[in-house]
Design an enzyme around this catalytic site. Structure first.
Site, short mmCIF file in Angstrom:
data_model
loop_
_atom_site.label_atom_id
_atom_site.label_comp_id
_atom_site.label_asym_id
_atom_site.label_seq_id
_atom_site.Cartn_x
_atom_site.Cartn_y
_atom_site.Cartn_z
N SER A 118 0.83 -1.21 0.00
CA SER A 118 0.00 0.00 0.00
C SER A 118 0.86 1.25 0.00
O SER A 118 0.40 2.31 -0.40
CB SER A 118 -0.85 0.06 1.27
OG SER A 118 -1.74 -0.98 1.32
N HIS A 139 -2.37 -3.62 -6.56
CA HIS A 139 -2.88 -3.21 -5.25
C HIS A 139 -4.39 -3.46 -5.14
O HIS A 139 -5.19 -2.75 -5.74
CB HIS A 139 -2.56 -1.72 -5.02
CG HIS A 139 -2.92 -1.22 -3.66
ND1 HIS A 139 -3.56 -0.02 -3.44
CD2 HIS A 139 -2.73 -1.77 -2.43
CE1 HIS A 139 -3.74 0.15 -2.15
NE2 HIS A 139 -3.25 -0.89 -1.51
N ASN A 189 -5.21 6.03 -1.83
CA ASN A 189 -4.66 6.40 -0.52
C ASN A 189 -4.04 7.80 -0.52
O ASN A 189 -3.74 8.34 0.53
CB ASN A 189 -3.64 5.37 -0.04
CG ASN A 189 -4.34 4.16 0.56
OD1 ASN A 189 -5.48 4.24 1.01
ND2 ASN A 189 -3.67 3.02 0.53
P1 NAI Z 1 -1.37 -9.72 7.38
O1 NAI Z 1 -0.54 -9.41 8.57
O2 NAI Z 1 -2.81 -10.03 7.56
O3 NAI Z 1 -0.71 -10.96 6.60
C1 NAI Z 1 0.65 -11.07 6.30
C2 NAI Z 1 0.98 -12.55 6.16
O4 NAI Z 1 2.31 -12.68 5.64
C3 NAI Z 1 0.94 -13.33 7.47
O5 NAI Z 1 0.15 -14.48 7.28
C4 NAI Z 1 2.41 -13.72 7.72
O6 NAI Z 1 2.54 -14.99 8.34
C5 NAI Z 1 2.97 -13.76 6.31
N1 NAI Z 1 4.41 -13.52 6.21
C6 NAI Z 1 5.10 -12.50 6.78
N2 NAI Z 1 6.39 -12.58 6.41
C7 NAI Z 1 6.51 -13.65 5.58
C8 NAI Z 1 7.59 -14.24 4.86
N3 NAI Z 1 8.79 -13.71 4.92
N4 NAI Z 1 7.34 -15.32 4.10
C9 NAI Z 1 6.10 -15.85 4.04
N5 NAI Z 1 5.04 -15.34 4.69
C10 NAI Z 1 5.25 -14.25 5.46
O7 NAI Z 1 -1.15 -8.50 6.36
P2 NAI Z 1 -2.17 -7.88 5.29
O8 NAI Z 1 -3.04 -6.90 5.95
O9 NAI Z 1 -2.76 -8.98 4.50
O10 NAI Z 1 -1.16 -7.03 4.35
C11 NAI Z 1 -0.26 -7.65 3.47
C12 NAI Z 1 0.24 -6.64 2.47
O11 NAI Z 1 -0.88 -6.08 1.76
C13 NAI Z 1 0.99 -5.46 3.05
O12 NAI Z 1 2.00 -5.09 2.13
C14 NAI Z 1 -0.08 -4.38 3.12
O13 NAI Z 1 0.47 -3.07 3.05
C15 NAI Z 1 -0.88 -4.67 1.88
N6 NAI Z 1 -2.28 -4.22 1.88
C16 NAI Z 1 -3.06 -4.35 3.00
C17 NAI Z 1 -4.39 -3.93 2.97
C18 NAI Z 1 -5.27 -4.11 4.17
O14 NAI Z 1 -6.34 -3.46 4.21
N7 NAI Z 1 -4.92 -4.93 5.14
C19 NAI Z 1 -4.98 -3.33 1.76
C20 NAI Z 1 -4.10 -3.34 0.61
C21 NAI Z 1 -2.80 -3.73 0.71
#
Ligand code: NAI
Length: 386
Positions: A118, A139, A189
């Site tokens: 993001s 995104h 954003n």
């Molecule tokens: P989250 O915390 O829910 O999920 C992240 C996942 O990645 C976790 O399951 C974790 O175990 C896994 N993980 C972390 N490091 C890892 C690695 N090195 N290898 C394999 N797995 C790994 O995060 P979320 O909210 O899904 O966000 C993920 C990405 O999406 C971020 O870059 C965020 O900025 C972006 N994003 C988030 C939005 C939201 O509303 N939550 C909207 C749009 C984009």
């Protein structure tokens, strides 16, 4: 043959993206280093699909087919058969860089590597690749299966072929694609910041309380939710972090200045709905405060916030972040605005918007309220956006 899609990270976003790809008929490989996250993603997909079966949106056989298309795995090596991998892990450049560097060693030469980031630049994520022309930003919005908008962001390194392939692929997933420059906040954003920031500023000046500001935006603007209700939904921790990162990324431009009010809520862990308390109290037995419903103040609040939003949308046009149409589509499909901001500007009249901004700038003497040069030019030349 349908492409094989890899998704790295089985959290909120990764699980949703995997579902979208599987529902579009792709074989999906969902990788997470944490097994519990994979199990959670699998269980939550089963529950979502069962609901869709109940509602007769999909058949029981389709549910099974979708579930069977997703393979759950732990290692980057498992991405070997993929044509595209979308990364959705923690928002940390060092971690993403390490992962993209290793990932490239395990995929084919043609495999496109994408990030769902993001706030980080796609150029910085792709900088570690041997073949950086395959990096791209894809995104999605939360929840990915329900939100129609996807911002596609080519970096300076991205090849035209990769951009074209991804736009076509994501469109084939029944998503509305907008293409935007690799600039902070992309479209949504960035352009949405004043919805929160100006509302907070109005509150801080003592012009109105949260409930009245929320009421004004719903009543006079037709927004589905007022800014404080929405911030409580998004989470004040998340919303504050986005504001701060956009502010920093724009070299501390005062238009994007974060607010102490929201920072204090974040510090107090008053995140909003998820913690039971934010701008409003959601604990059992508490009642929502009532707005003042003073039409004159309500109108002034709406006029001020919408003018600031329009100024931001105009800046995105001026800086060629995206096309006029894509900027309007992004705000209606990504954050459910009732109208595109540039179409709205035409409706209000560009001269009127300019006058309001000039008035704010005169009163406050702050750069925050400076009207965009494109707005001035268009008014001088009697132009409209459409
Ligand atoms: P989250 O915390 O829910 O999920 C992240 C996942 O990645 C976790 O399951 C974790 O175990 C896994 N993980 C972390 N490091 C890892 C690695 N090195 N290898 C394999 N797995 C790994 O995060 P979320 O909210 O899904 O966000 C993920 C990405 O999406 C971020 O870059 C965020 O900025 C972006 N994003 C988030 C939005 C939201 O509303 N939550 C909207 C749009 C984009």
């Amino acid at each position: 043959m349908k492409k094989t899609i890899g998704v790295l990270g089985a959290g909120t976003m990764g699980a949703g993206i995997a579902q979208v790809a599987a529902q579009s008929g792709h074989a999906v490989i969902l990788v997470d280093s944490n097994n519990q996250q994979l199990e959670k993603a699998q269980a939550s997909l089963a529950a979502i699909l069962s609901k869709l079966v109940e509602k007769e949106k999909i058949s029981a056989a389709e549910k099974v087919a979708i579930e069977n298309r997703i393979q759950y795995a732990n290692n980057l090596e498992d991405f070997a058969p993929c044509d595209l991998v979308i990364e959705a892990i923690v928002e940390d450049l060092a971690v993403k860089n390490a992962v993209f560097h290793s990932m490239e060693l395990h995929v084919s030469k043609q495999c496109i590597l994408a990030s769902n980031t993001s706030s980080l630049s796609i150029a910085s994520i792709g900088s570690v690749l041997e073949n950086p022309d395959r990096i791209i930003g894809i995104h999605f919005f939360n929840p990915a299966p329900l939100m129609p908008l996807v911002e596609v962001i080519p970096a300076v390194q991205t090849s035209a072929v990769v951009l074209n392939d991804i736009v076509n692929l994501i469109r084939s997933w029944n998503k509305t694609v907008v293409v935007c420059k690799d600039t902070p906040g992309f479209i949504v954003n960035r352009v949405a910041r004043p919805f929160y920031g100006e509302a907070l500023r109005i509150y801080e000046e003592g012009i109105a309380d949260f409930a009245t500001i929320d009421w004004a935006m719903v009543q006079f603007g037709g927004f589905k939710m007022g800014p404080f209700t929405l911030m409580d939904y998004i989470g004040n921790d998340v919303n504050y972090a986005v504001t701060e990162s956009v502010f920093q990324a724009f070299y501390f431009d005062p238009r994007f200045k974060p607010s102490f009010t929201q920072k204090r809520l974040k510090e107090a862990a008053y995140y909003g709905r998820k913690s039971g308390r934010g701008f409003y109290d959601y604990s059992a037995g508490s009642s929502m405060p009532q707005p003042t419903m003073d039409e004159k103040i309500g109108r002034q609040i709406f006029d001020r916030v919408i003018s600031m939003l329009i100024n931001e949308a105009v800046d995105a046009v001026f800086m060629q972040v995206a096309s006029i149409q894509d900027i309007d589509v992004a705000m209606t499909k990504g954050v459910n605005y009732p109208k595109g901001l540039l179409a709205w500007a035409d409706e209000i009249g560009l001269e009127e918007v300019l006058l309001r901004l000039e008035d704010l700038q005169l009163i406050y003497g702050e750069d925050r309220y400076r009207p965009n040069p494109l707005l001035r030019k268009m008014v001088r030349e009697n132009q409209t956006f459409y």
